[in-house]
Each structure stands twice: as structure tokens, then as C-alpha cells.
Enzyme design. Sequence first.
Site, PDB file in Angstrom:
ATOM      1  N   TRP A 167      -8.239  -1.446   0.708  1.00 40.72           N
ATOM      2  CA  TRP A 167      -7.667  -1.574   2.052  1.00 40.72           C
ATOM      3  C   TRP A 167      -7.243  -0.246   2.665  1.00 40.72           C
ATOM      4  CZ3 TRP A 167      -3.046   0.701   1.373  1.00 40.72           C
ATOM      5  CH2 TRP A 167      -2.460   0.623   0.113  1.00 40.72           C
ATOM      6  N   LYS A 191     -17.872  -6.758  -0.331  1.00 43.62           N
ATOM      7  CA  LYS A 191     -16.642  -7.548  -0.348  1.00 43.62           C
ATOM      8  C   LYS A 191     -15.501  -6.618   0.035  1.00 43.62           C
ATOM      9  CE  LYS A 191     -13.007  -8.360  -2.746  1.00 43.62           C
ATOM     10  NZ  LYS A 191     -12.213  -8.708  -1.624  1.00 43.62           N
ATOM     11  N   ASP A 193     -11.571  -5.607   1.108  1.00 48.34           N
ATOM     12  CA  ASP A 193     -10.276  -6.121   0.663  1.00 48.34           C
ATOM     13  C   ASP A 193      -9.831  -7.235   1.603  1.00 48.34           C
ATOM     14  OD1 ASP A 193      -7.831  -5.054  -1.246  1.00 48.34           O
ATOM     15  OD2 ASP A 193      -7.143  -6.107   0.547  1.00 48.34           O
ATOM     16  N   GLY A 242     -11.186   1.188  -5.968  1.00 42.65           N
ATOM     17  CA  GLY A 242      -9.907   0.485  -6.041  1.00 42.65           C
ATOM     18  C   GLY A 242      -9.085   1.004  -7.200  1.00 42.65           C
ATOM     19  N   GLU A 264     -14.701   4.314  -8.381  1.00 42.48           N
ATOM     20  CA  GLU A 264     -13.853   5.330  -7.741  1.00 42.48           C
ATOM     21  C   GLU A 264     -12.438   4.789  -7.824  1.00 42.48           C
ATOM     22  OE1 GLU A 264     -15.099   8.125  -6.639  1.00 42.48           O
ATOM     23  OE2 GLU A 264     -17.211   7.629  -6.731  1.00 42.48           O
ATOM     24  N   CYS A 298      -6.187   7.960  -2.145  1.00 40.73           N
ATOM     25  CA  CYS A 298      -6.440   8.214  -3.568  1.00 40.73           C
ATOM     26  C   CYS A 298      -6.369   9.703  -3.890  1.00 40.73           C
ATOM     27  CB  CYS A 298      -7.792   7.636  -3.951  1.00 40.73           C
ATOM     28  SG  CYS A 298      -9.122   8.244  -2.923  1.00 40.73           S
ATOM     29  N   GLU A 396       0.802   6.197 -10.672  1.00 39.49           N
ATOM     30  CA  GLU A 396       0.432   6.465  -9.285  1.00 39.49           C
ATOM     31  C   GLU A 396       1.385   5.663  -8.381  1.00 39.49           C
ATOM     32  OE1 GLU A 396      -3.214   4.577  -8.015  1.00 39.49           O
ATOM     33  OE2 GLU A 396      -3.741   6.279  -6.766  1.00 39.49           O
TER      34      GLU A 396
HETATM   35  P1  NAD Z   1      -7.462  -3.190  -6.162  1.00 34.61           P
HETATM   36  O1  NAD Z   1      -8.163  -2.767  -7.381  1.00 34.61           O
HETATM   37  O2  NAD Z   1      -6.357  -4.157  -6.283  1.00 34.61           O
HETATM   38  O3  NAD Z   1      -8.484  -3.803  -5.084  1.00 34.61           O
HETATM   39  C1  NAD Z   1      -9.653  -3.135  -4.704  1.00 34.61           C
HETATM   40  C2  NAD Z   1     -10.741  -4.169  -4.399  1.00 34.61           C
HETATM   41  O4  NAD Z   1     -11.028  -4.908  -5.581  1.00 34.61           O
HETATM   42  C3  NAD Z   1     -10.328  -5.213  -3.362  1.00 34.61           C
HETATM   43  O5  NAD Z   1     -11.419  -5.510  -2.538  1.00 34.61           O
HETATM   44  C4  NAD Z   1      -9.955  -6.400  -4.214  1.00 34.61           C
HETATM   45  O6  NAD Z   1     -10.069  -7.635  -3.521  1.00 34.61           O
HETATM   46  C5  NAD Z   1     -10.998  -6.300  -5.311  1.00 34.61           C
HETATM   47  N1  NAD Z   1     -10.675  -7.008  -6.551  1.00 34.61           N
HETATM   48  C6  NAD Z   1      -9.471  -7.451  -6.991  1.00 34.61           C
HETATM   49  N2  NAD Z   1      -9.608  -8.061  -8.184  1.00 34.61           N
HETATM   50  C7  NAD Z   1     -10.910  -7.993  -8.527  1.00 34.61           C
HETATM   51  C8  NAD Z   1     -11.671  -8.405  -9.653  1.00 34.61           C
HETATM   52  N3  NAD Z   1     -11.113  -9.033 -10.668  1.00 34.61           N
HETATM   53  N4  NAD Z   1     -12.999  -8.137  -9.671  1.00 34.61           N
HETATM   54  C9  NAD Z   1     -13.587  -7.491  -8.658  1.00 34.61           C
HETATM   55  N5  NAD Z   1     -12.921  -7.071  -7.554  1.00 34.61           N
HETATM   56  C10 NAD Z   1     -11.601  -7.323  -7.490  1.00 34.61           C
HETATM   57  O7  NAD Z   1      -7.006  -1.834  -5.492  1.00 34.61           O
HETATM   58  P2  NAD Z   1      -5.813  -1.627  -4.472  1.00 34.61           P
HETATM   59  O8  NAD Z   1      -4.566  -1.560  -5.258  1.00 34.61           O
HETATM   60  O9  NAD Z   1      -5.890  -2.589  -3.387  1.00 34.61           O
HETATM   61  O10 NAD Z   1      -6.207  -0.173  -3.903  1.00 34.61           O
HETATM   62  C11 NAD Z   1      -5.470   0.942  -4.206  1.00 34.61           C
HETATM   63  C12 NAD Z   1      -6.024   1.670  -5.409  1.00 34.61           C
HETATM   64  O11 NAD Z   1      -7.334   2.106  -5.123  1.00 34.61           O
HETATM   65  C13 NAD Z   1      -5.240   2.900  -5.765  1.00 34.61           C
HETATM   66  O12 NAD Z   1      -5.125   3.003  -7.146  1.00 34.61           O
HETATM   67  C14 NAD Z   1      -6.106   4.033  -5.233  1.00 34.61           C
HETATM   68  O13 NAD Z   1      -5.899   5.272  -5.860  1.00 34.61           O
HETATM   69  C15 NAD Z   1      -7.472   3.485  -5.450  1.00 34.61           C
HETATM   70  N6  NAD Z   1      -8.441   4.123  -4.548  1.00 34.61           N
HETATM   71  C16 NAD Z   1      -9.349   4.990  -5.070  1.00 34.61           C
HETATM   72  C17 NAD Z   1     -10.236   5.650  -4.234  1.00 34.61           C
HETATM   73  C18 NAD Z   1     -11.258   6.635  -4.763  1.00 34.61           C
HETATM   74  O14 NAD Z   1     -12.168   6.993  -4.032  1.00 34.61           O
HETATM   75  N7  NAD Z   1     -11.139   7.107  -5.990  1.00 34.61           N
HETATM   76  C19 NAD Z   1     -10.175   5.423  -2.868  1.00 34.61           C
HETATM   77  C20 NAD Z   1      -9.224   4.542  -2.383  1.00 34.61           C
HETATM   78  C21 NAD Z   1      -8.358   3.887  -3.228  1.00 34.61           C
END
Ligand code: NAD
Length: 539
Positions: A167, A191, A193, A242, A264, A298, A396
Site C-alpha cells: 500500500w 493483486k 493491497d 511487501g 522486495e 522501504c 523496522e
Molecule cells: P504485507 O506483506 O503485509 O502486504 C504486502 C502484500 O502482500 C499485500 O498486497 C497483501 O495483501 C499481500 N499478502 C498478505 N498476506 C499474503 C499471503 N499470505 N500471501 C500472499 N500475499 C499476501 O506488507 P505491508 O506490511 O502491507 O507493507 C509494508 C512492508 O513492505 C514493509 O516491510 C516495507 O519495508 C515493505 N516494502 C518493501 C519494498 C521494497 O521494494 N523492498 C517496497 C515497499 C514496501
Amino acid sequence: MALETESRTDVLTATDVSAGRLTALADRVDCDGTETIDVRAPATDTSIGEVPDCGEADVERAVDRAREAQSSWAETAVDERREIFDRFGDLVLQHRAELLDILQLETGKSRRHAVEEVLDVAMTCSYYADRGDSALGEDRRQGVFPLATTARVTYEPVGVVGAISPWNYPLTLSLTDVLPALIAGNAVVLKPDEKTPYTALALADLLERAGLPEGCFEIVTGRGATVGPALIDRVDYVSFTGSTETGRLVAEQAGRNLIGCSLELGGKNPLLVLDDADIEEAARGAVQACFANAGQLCLAAERIYVADSIAEEFREAFVAATRELTLGTGFDFEDDVGSLIDGDQLERVERHVEDARERGATVLTGGERRPDVGPFCYEPTILTDLEPDATAACEETFGPVVAVESVPNVATAIRKANDTEYGLNASVWTGNRKRGVAVAREIDCGTVCVNDAYISGWAAVDAPMGGFGDSGLGRRHGPEGIRRYLESRTIATSRIGPLDAPPGVPTAWYARGMFALTRLQRRLPTVASVKRRLRDAGL
Ligand code: NAD
């Protein structure tokens, strides 16, 4: 400027986006069921609309449509594909006002940070439209016996790519991985967020207007825990952005299914201020590094290591520059820092700061939630004297919180920077760029920016981007960002028939001949060795 309390009942009135437009975007999703997900504006914590809560059968249909579309898409000439993405880049810029409004509505970020996303998508689009085909061409490689044999490599799209995005940067992080996949001839099922589906749906609308054939880019809205695994079970590759926690689940499932994945993930990024740094510049850079997108980035810095000799001066400049930031939820360019995404994120930030305080940390500025500005707003916060086992030191935070620590020398700064399971991004500030590059080489991160916070690394689209350790697997951007979506096929030919003992030649003779030939071949100069010698001779 915060929204007036009155307008909080209908945050949409602050933008040119109508409820009808959001409903039309949600209608793009093909869903059998009647369950929906409420999408809320963080600026006011009010509903802006609903999107379908898709289930497994909906995912299956989306993947089937994508699979059907993919075969003719892969046959489409690369030039034709390129034209579509050129048009798409233009459309993104033309429709920037709507994209900025939608981004702000569903993320609560400040407009200035929403701008970064629109610019990034347009730039990534230009890069892959211009350079994508260089990764798609055929390579000639060295055959086992030069002249007698040949080897060439062809690249084919993997098929249907599943993309799962977070998101915090819903425009950039949906498109950065989707564009190269499409240009490579794959179809994509995204998919987004559940908190930020409209941005992705607006992109699908623009891609369709740009001429992308139906089915090539499908979106399934829904819960991560249901749609995510259902998608991974049906696609040929998964590109995930994520948290590290979810990334491990994705990797496990991709491993079981024996499909490729790129991950990522999170970071605990360090920023180093060396003793020869320009203090004002480093302080401005640190403000950007720590508080861009309210720290929900991130690549954001959450740990600063500053040389003892300039620590006090740097802290004063950094605190002063941070206090100048304006916090707000307006849909104009007045505010520097926007809202956090929701109550969970606010609770996490508060928990980290409270834990730090209880363990004796000093709050140099910030440290409070600001309900007067927005329900999830939190002040940009600088901590010092943070205990090494405090939550904010180890985990984090993903919010506007940073800890500053002074260090006696560069070696200590590097050691501390590397003392983490993560390795996403780092930033080094110095008056001597050469010294900065030397320090950068010692830091275990996928990108290190010298005298910049993160943009020079991220926006160098030709260079790979990704994480060491718990920050991920694989790389996006550059040729690496497109190659991950291709299967290579080696085609080897022989001009001398089967590479085996000729009829009538005893195996022992054949083996002796092959050893002699191999010894000779090892002594002959190769193209690579000639190039190396020429380079060593300075030619
Ligand atoms: P998250 O892992 O909770 O969610 C990310 C995505 O995964 C969402 O679309 C969510 O619906 C989906 N998801 C949730 N459960 C899942 C499952 N079991 N299987 C498959 N998909 C699933 O992440 P978040 O907390 O919403 O986002 C923040 C995190 O993302 C932070 O840790 C941040 O550092 C990281 N991030 C990394 C980058 C990068 O480029 N390295 C960029 C942005 C954010």
C-alpha cells in the site's frame, strides 16, 4: 493544511474524483461473490468506496483470461508492444491530477510524495519501452568446439506473472514490476493491497486506453491471505513486494510450486554522516531519507551514524530542519508530511517510540500522535541514546522515526550499519565522493547512495535494485528486472554429427584424443583472455 472537520464526512469533495468514478473502477473487477472490502481515506478515516472481495474462483478466471491473452500478446511484434507503453507513459502524465488525487485519497500521503510515484512510472515506462527489447533478443554464446559447434540462447516469456503489491507506493510498486513483465510478452495478474486498490484499477484503465489487449493485465482485489496464495498456485512466476514475514510465505509457496519469484522486502536502513560531510546538506538529506512518505518507505533511513566530531552540530541542524516540516492531509502542495496509512501503523509507531522512551531514549523532536491534524498523523520523530535492544533499534518501524548515534570512526559506522539481518538501502554523506564510494563498497545493501537519500539509486532505472539478506531475493530495474520474466532456451548445433566416438574408433583412443584436444584448447587464448590482456596493457 488539515482538512476541515466538516469535510471529513466526505473527503472526496476535496478532490476532483467522484464516488461514481471510483465505483466504475471497482466495476472493472470480475467477481462472482457479493462480499466487498471497504476502502478508507486515512486523512479522515472515512469510507471512499468498496471493491470486490474476490475468492479463489475469481482468481482462477482472471488467470485463465490472462493465459488465453498471453499467447497472442507474445506473438505481437516488440515494436507494437513498445508503442503501447509509449502511449501509456503519455497517458500517465496527462492524467496525473486524477492519479495524484486517488493516490492521496487511499494512502493519505502528501501530494509532493505522490508526485514521486507518477514521475517514477513515466520514467520506468520510457526505460523499458526504449530498452526492453535488448533483453529479449537472441544471444550468441561460445560452442563447446569453436567452428565445429555453435550455441545460441533465445528468451521466451515465462507465461502468466502474478504481481502482489503493498500500500505504501501503490502506483510505483504495482507498475515497476508489471511493465517489464508485459514488455517481455507475459500477461500479468496483479493483486494490489486491499487498502489501495483504486490506484491499480486506474492504471488498468489507462493501460487499456493505451491499447493493451484485453486479458493481458488483470486485477484481482481481495484479502492477501486468500487471493495471494490462490494466485501463486496458478501463475508461472511471482513478483512480490511487501513485508519480510509475508515474503517468506510467498517464497515457500513458490518453492513448493517450483516457480520463480522475486521478493522486495523490508529494511532497517542506515545513513552515515562522515566527519567531512557538509552538515547542512546532510541534515536536509536526512530529513528526506527519514520522513519522505511519513517514513513509510522501504528505502527510508531509520538509523543514523554520525562522526563524533560533528555529531552535535549535525543533530542541531537535523532537528531544526525536521521542525520546519509541516504535517497535514491537504490535497495541495502545502504539506511536507502526510498521514500514516491506518490505526495499526499508528499503533506500531507509538509502540516503538514508547518502548524507546521507557528504555531511556531521549526524544529530540516529535514523539506524539497528532489527531488534530488527522486521525493517523504522527510527528516526525528523532531519538537519541536508543538502547541497542529497543524495538525501534531492531525492528523496522516503517514510520517517521529515526535514531541518531554518534560513532568514533568510519569503521564503527560501517560495522553498525551492517549489524542487521536486512540489507536494502544505505546513504553515505561526505565531502569526498571517492571516499563515499569506498565506504559504499563496504556496506551490505542492494543500493547505497552517496550524498543522496534514496532517489539517485531508485531512479537509476538502468541499475538493478533489491535487497541483501532479509530484504529480499532477485532484482528489479535494469536488464535484471526484465530477465527474471524470461525463460532461456539454449540451442546448440553440431557441424560434425554426434559428439561421440566415431564408428570403429575404440573408446580408449577416443578418450586419449579428447584429453589431448582439451589440453590444447585450455592453452589456446580465448576471446575473454585476449580482452583481459588488452585491458591490462591499457589498450
Ligand atoms: P504485507 O506483506 O503485509 O502486504 C504486502 C502484500 O502482500 C499485500 O498486497 C497483501 O495483501 C499481500 N499478502 C498478505 N498476506 C499474503 C499471503 N499470505 N500471501 C500472499 N500475499 C499476501 O506488507 P505491508 O506490511 O502491507 O507493507 C509494508 C512492508 O513492505 C514493509 O516491510 C516495507 O519495508 C515493505 N516494502 C518493501 C519494498 C521494497 O521494494 N523492498 C517496497 C515497499 C514496501
